[in-house]
Design an enzyme around this catalytic site. Structure first.
Site, PDB file in Angstrom:
ATOM      1  NE  ARG A   1       6.796  -7.439   1.188  1.00  8.72           N
ATOM      2  CZ  ARG A   1       5.666  -6.749   1.193  1.00  8.72           C
ATOM      3  NH1 ARG A   1       5.511  -5.760   2.016  1.00  8.72           N
ATOM      4  NH2 ARG A   1       4.722  -7.045   0.350  1.00  8.72           N
TER       5      ARG A   1
ATOM      6  NE  ARG B   1       7.998  -0.364   2.922  1.00 15.06           N
ATOM      7  CZ  ARG B   1       6.675  -0.421   2.964  1.00 15.06           C
ATOM      8  NH1 ARG B   1       5.970   0.640   2.736  1.00 15.06           N
ATOM      9  NH2 ARG B   1       6.067  -1.557   3.262  1.00 15.06           N
TER      10      ARG B   1
ATOM     11  NE  ARG C   1       9.645   2.072  -3.094  1.00 12.04           N
ATOM     12  CZ  ARG C   1       8.959   2.826  -3.938  1.00 12.04           C
ATOM     13  NH1 ARG C   1       9.577   3.467  -4.909  1.00 12.04           N
ATOM     14  NH2 ARG C   1       7.655   2.951  -3.817  1.00 12.04           N
TER      15      ARG C   1
ATOM     16  CG  ASP D   1       4.315  -6.532  -5.199  1.00  8.49           C
ATOM     17  OD1 ASP D   1       4.747  -6.324  -4.058  1.00  8.49           O
ATOM     18  OD2 ASP D   1       3.105  -6.674  -5.447  1.00  8.49           O
TER      19      ASP D   1
ATOM     20  CE1 TYR E   1      -3.566  -6.228  -1.751  1.00  2.65           C
ATOM     21  CE2 TYR E   1      -3.305  -8.583  -2.125  1.00  2.65           C
ATOM     22  CZ  TYR E   1      -3.151  -7.470  -1.308  1.00  2.65           C
ATOM     23  OH  TYR E   1      -2.601  -7.614  -0.061  1.00  2.65           O
TER      24      TYR E   1
HETATM   25  C1  LIG Z   1       0.124  -9.286  -0.639  1.00  2.46           C
HETATM   26  C2  LIG Z   1       1.525  -9.144  -1.237  1.00  2.46           C
HETATM   27  C3  LIG Z   1       2.013  -8.055  -2.022  1.00  2.46           C
HETATM   28  N1  LIG Z   1       3.310  -8.366  -2.362  1.00  2.46           N
HETATM   29  C4  LIG Z   1       3.681  -9.561  -1.818  1.00  2.46           C
HETATM   30  C5  LIG Z   1       2.560 -10.101  -1.147  1.00  2.46           C
HETATM   31  C6  LIG Z   1       2.499 -11.474  -0.486  1.00  2.46           C
HETATM   32  C7  LIG Z   1       3.140 -11.491   0.861  1.00  2.46           C
HETATM   33  C8  LIG Z   1       2.435 -10.627   1.884  1.00  2.46           C
HETATM   34  O1  LIG Z   1       1.307 -10.957   2.255  1.00  2.46           O
HETATM   35  O2  LIG Z   1       3.068  -9.640   2.295  1.00  2.46           O
HETATM   36  C9  LIG Z   1       4.955 -10.271  -1.953  1.00  2.46           C
HETATM   37  C10 LIG Z   1       6.205  -9.509  -2.046  1.00  2.46           C
HETATM   38  N2  LIG Z   1       6.394  -8.159  -2.158  1.00  2.46           N
HETATM   39  C11 LIG Z   1       7.729  -7.884  -2.231  1.00  2.46           C
HETATM   40  C12 LIG Z   1       8.434  -9.137  -2.247  1.00  2.46           C
HETATM   41  C13 LIG Z   1       9.922  -9.343  -2.532  1.00  2.46           C
HETATM   42  C14 LIG Z   1      10.893  -9.036  -1.518  1.00  2.46           C
HETATM   43  C15 LIG Z   1      10.910  -9.710  -0.168  1.00  2.46           C
HETATM   44  O3  LIG Z   1       9.984 -10.413   0.263  1.00  2.46           O
HETATM   45  O4  LIG Z   1      11.935  -9.519   0.502  1.00  2.46           O
HETATM   46  C16 LIG Z   1       7.487 -10.142  -2.085  1.00  2.46           C
HETATM   47  C17 LIG Z   1       7.710 -11.651  -1.952  1.00  2.46           C
HETATM   48  C18 LIG Z   1       8.320  -6.542  -2.342  1.00  2.46           C
HETATM   49  C19 LIG Z   1       7.551  -5.356  -1.868  1.00  2.46           C
HETATM   50  N3  LIG Z   1       6.250  -5.057  -2.177  1.00  2.46           N
HETATM   51  C20 LIG Z   1       5.904  -3.856  -1.622  1.00  2.46           C
HETATM   52  C21 LIG Z   1       7.040  -3.346  -0.923  1.00  2.46           C
HETATM   53  C22 LIG Z   1       7.124  -2.002  -0.237  1.00  2.46           C
HETATM   54  C23 LIG Z   1       7.032  -0.919  -1.242  1.00  2.46           C
HETATM   55  C24 LIG Z   1       8.011   0.209  -1.130  1.00  2.46           C
HETATM   56  O5  LIG Z   1       9.245  -0.004  -1.036  1.00  2.46           O
HETATM   57  O6  LIG Z   1       7.546   1.347  -1.208  1.00  2.46           O
HETATM   58  C25 LIG Z   1       8.070  -4.281  -1.085  1.00  2.46           C
HETATM   59  C26 LIG Z   1       9.471  -4.176  -0.553  1.00  2.46           C
HETATM   60  C27 LIG Z   1       4.584  -3.174  -1.758  1.00  2.46           C
HETATM   61  C28 LIG Z   1       3.348  -3.987  -1.613  1.00  2.46           C
HETATM   62  N4  LIG Z   1       3.081  -5.126  -2.310  1.00  2.46           N
HETATM   63  C29 LIG Z   1       1.853  -5.625  -1.931  1.00  2.46           C
HETATM   64  C30 LIG Z   1       1.288  -4.741  -0.969  1.00  2.46           C
HETATM   65  C31 LIG Z   1      -0.050  -4.938  -0.301  1.00  2.46           C
HETATM   66  C32 LIG Z   1       2.208  -3.708  -0.805  1.00  2.46           C
HETATM   67  C33 LIG Z   1       1.998  -2.469   0.025  1.00  2.46           C
HETATM   68  C34 LIG Z   1       2.154  -2.738   1.455  1.00  2.46           C
HETATM   69  C35 LIG Z   1       3.571  -2.549   1.837  1.00  2.46           C
HETATM   70  O7  LIG Z   1       4.105  -1.517   1.398  1.00  2.46           O
HETATM   71  O8  LIG Z   1       4.118  -3.375   2.558  1.00  2.46           O
HETATM   72  C36 LIG Z   1       1.255  -6.845  -2.459  1.00  2.46           C
END
Ligand SMILES: Cc1c2[nH]c(c1CCC(=O)O)Cc1[nH]c(c(CCC(=O)O)c1C)Cc1[nH]c(c(CCC(=O)O)c1C)Cc1[nH]c(c(C)c1CCC(=O)O)C2
Length: 348
Positions: free
Chosen positions: A30, A34, A43, A80, A156
């Site tokens: 990540r 954010r 975003r 994602d 999910y």
């Molecule tokens: C379970 C999972 C998800 N997504 C991901 C996982 C596996 C890793 C982990 O366990 O965190 C993987 C992921 N998600 C994202 C990336 C790419 C960018 C990076 O890692 O820097 C990666 C590698 C962007 C994202 N994916 C998400 C965001 C935040 C969304 C936003 O900007 O509003 C980002 C930057 C949203 C997301 N995506 C997911 C959830 C549960 C959420 C909501 C929770 C949260 O907001 O952190 C599913």
């Protein structure tokens, strides 16, 4: 063509091939997200997170932001793990402040509306993001592509949203094992194609995120995590020559089995895995990555510095890539990340 020859001067790829430099190369889960004001600015242009992920220009921009700011050794593709269920035909939305929402998959009836066929092609904007990032990224930086592991994505898909404990997926598994096995097979097909396409577009390494690999008995872990991910790795390797990292978060002692299995080039470690144990039991079999508690980076200062230094020392002399045990949280102060990068490089 052997891509490992032309890409030989990237520190992360050299560690993935088994070299152990004096200080470990690094990137962070990540790292695009954010906690960065420049991420929040991009975003804000996209009310819908999924369409943001499908916008190559902006997705490439946020992928590159942390590299410009901190110069870590790898970029991670901005996308994602839930793009795959969307491409397979399940409705996926992200609700602001709450996270993902999917139409829960609780019966065989709903399964009929899903297909792996053509799913990877629907994600062509992601490959365009990969091409754009690769074109802009310096030659010594690696680009890491990724996908969710079948079981983690299935939790999910079945539950319809994230939970603290994916028990509804386990219950469905016990109630209707065939349905979960069929879903897993479908996810293996779609995910392998998706990762191959990312590598063909220019990803230097690929990572499988299994965030919900914890809490499973050994036989279920084998069936839902190890086997399907190994099968994905096998299919990917048949087509492209890129290292594959696996992150079975929370799998405890089963890490040893995964390492010995040899199906992956590298294993990503969560926060709880003891360093000395990992070094003794896992490092002889796989390149290691990760471990730092992401909340220490919220705290910063001495506790963060000492913990990071301890990890660097623990893995000295073994092929190791510095990273967190899970992703940065939005409250992370960007200046703490800058300090962490210096600590890992040995500059403070
Ligand atoms: C379970 C999972 C998800 N997504 C991901 C996982 C596996 C890793 C982990 O366990 O965190 C993987 C992921 N998600 C994202 C990336 C790419 C960018 C990076 O890692 O820097 C990666 C590698 C962007 C994202 N994916 C998400 C965001 C935040 C969304 C936003 O900007 O509003 C980002 C930057 C949203 C997301 N995506 C997911 C959830 C549960 C959420 C909501 C929770 C949260 O907001 O952190 C599913």
């Amino acid at each position: 063509m052997d891509s490992r020859i032309s890409k030989g001067d990237k520190p992360i790829l050299s560690v993935l091939r088994g070299r152990a430099p004096k200080r470990p190369p690094m990137w962070f889960m990540r790292q695009a997200g954010r906690y960065l004001p420049e991420y929040r600015a991009v975003r804000a242009k996209h009310p819908d997170f999924v369409s943001f992920c499908h916008s190559p220009e902006d997705a490439a921009e946020v992928t590159l932001q942390p590299i410009r700011r901190y110069g870590m050794d790898a970029a991670i593709l901005f996308a994602d793990i839930l793009l795959i269920p969307g491409a397979m035909g399940q409705e996926v939305r992200f609700v602001k402040g709450e996270g993902p929402r999917l139409s829960p998959l609780l019966s065989g009836e709903l399964m009929k509306s899903l297909t792996a066929e053509g799913a990877a092609e629907k994600l062509s904007p992601v490959y365009e993001t990969v091409r754009r990032v690769r074109a802009e990224l310096a030659g010594d930086k690696a680009l890491i592509g990724f996908a969710g592991s079948p079981w983690t994505v299935a939790t999910y898909m079945i539950n319809g949203q994230g939970t603290k404990d994916p028990s509804s997926a386990r219950q469905l598994l016990f109630r209707e094992p065939k349905l979960v096995d069929d879903l897993t097979a479908m996810l293996v097909d779609a995910t392998a194609e998706y990762l191959i396409a990312q590598a063909e577009a220019g990803a230097d390494a690929l990572k499988l995120f299994d965030s919900w690999a914890g809490g499973l008995s050994e036989d279920l872990f084998d069936r839902l995590c190890l086997e399907p991910n190994r099968e994905i790795a096998r299919r990917v390797r048949k087509k492209v020559d890129v290292p594959i990292l696996y992150f079975p978060k929370g799998c405890g002692a089963l890490y040893e089995k995964v390492a010995k299995d040899g199906g992956f080039d590298a294993l990503a470690l969560d926060t709880q895995t003891p360093y000395a144990w990992a070094r003794e039991r896992l490092a002889p079999h796989a390149v290691l990555q990760g471990g730092l508690d992401p909340l220490l980076v919220v705290q910063g200062g001495r506790p963060m510095r000492e913990a990071a230094e301890r990890i660097v020392e623990a893995y000295e002399g073994t092929p190791y890539i510095f990273n967190l045990g899970h992703g940065f949280v939005p409250e992370t102060p960007p200046e703490h990340v800058a300090e962490l990068v210096k600590v890992v490089r040995g500059e403070v």
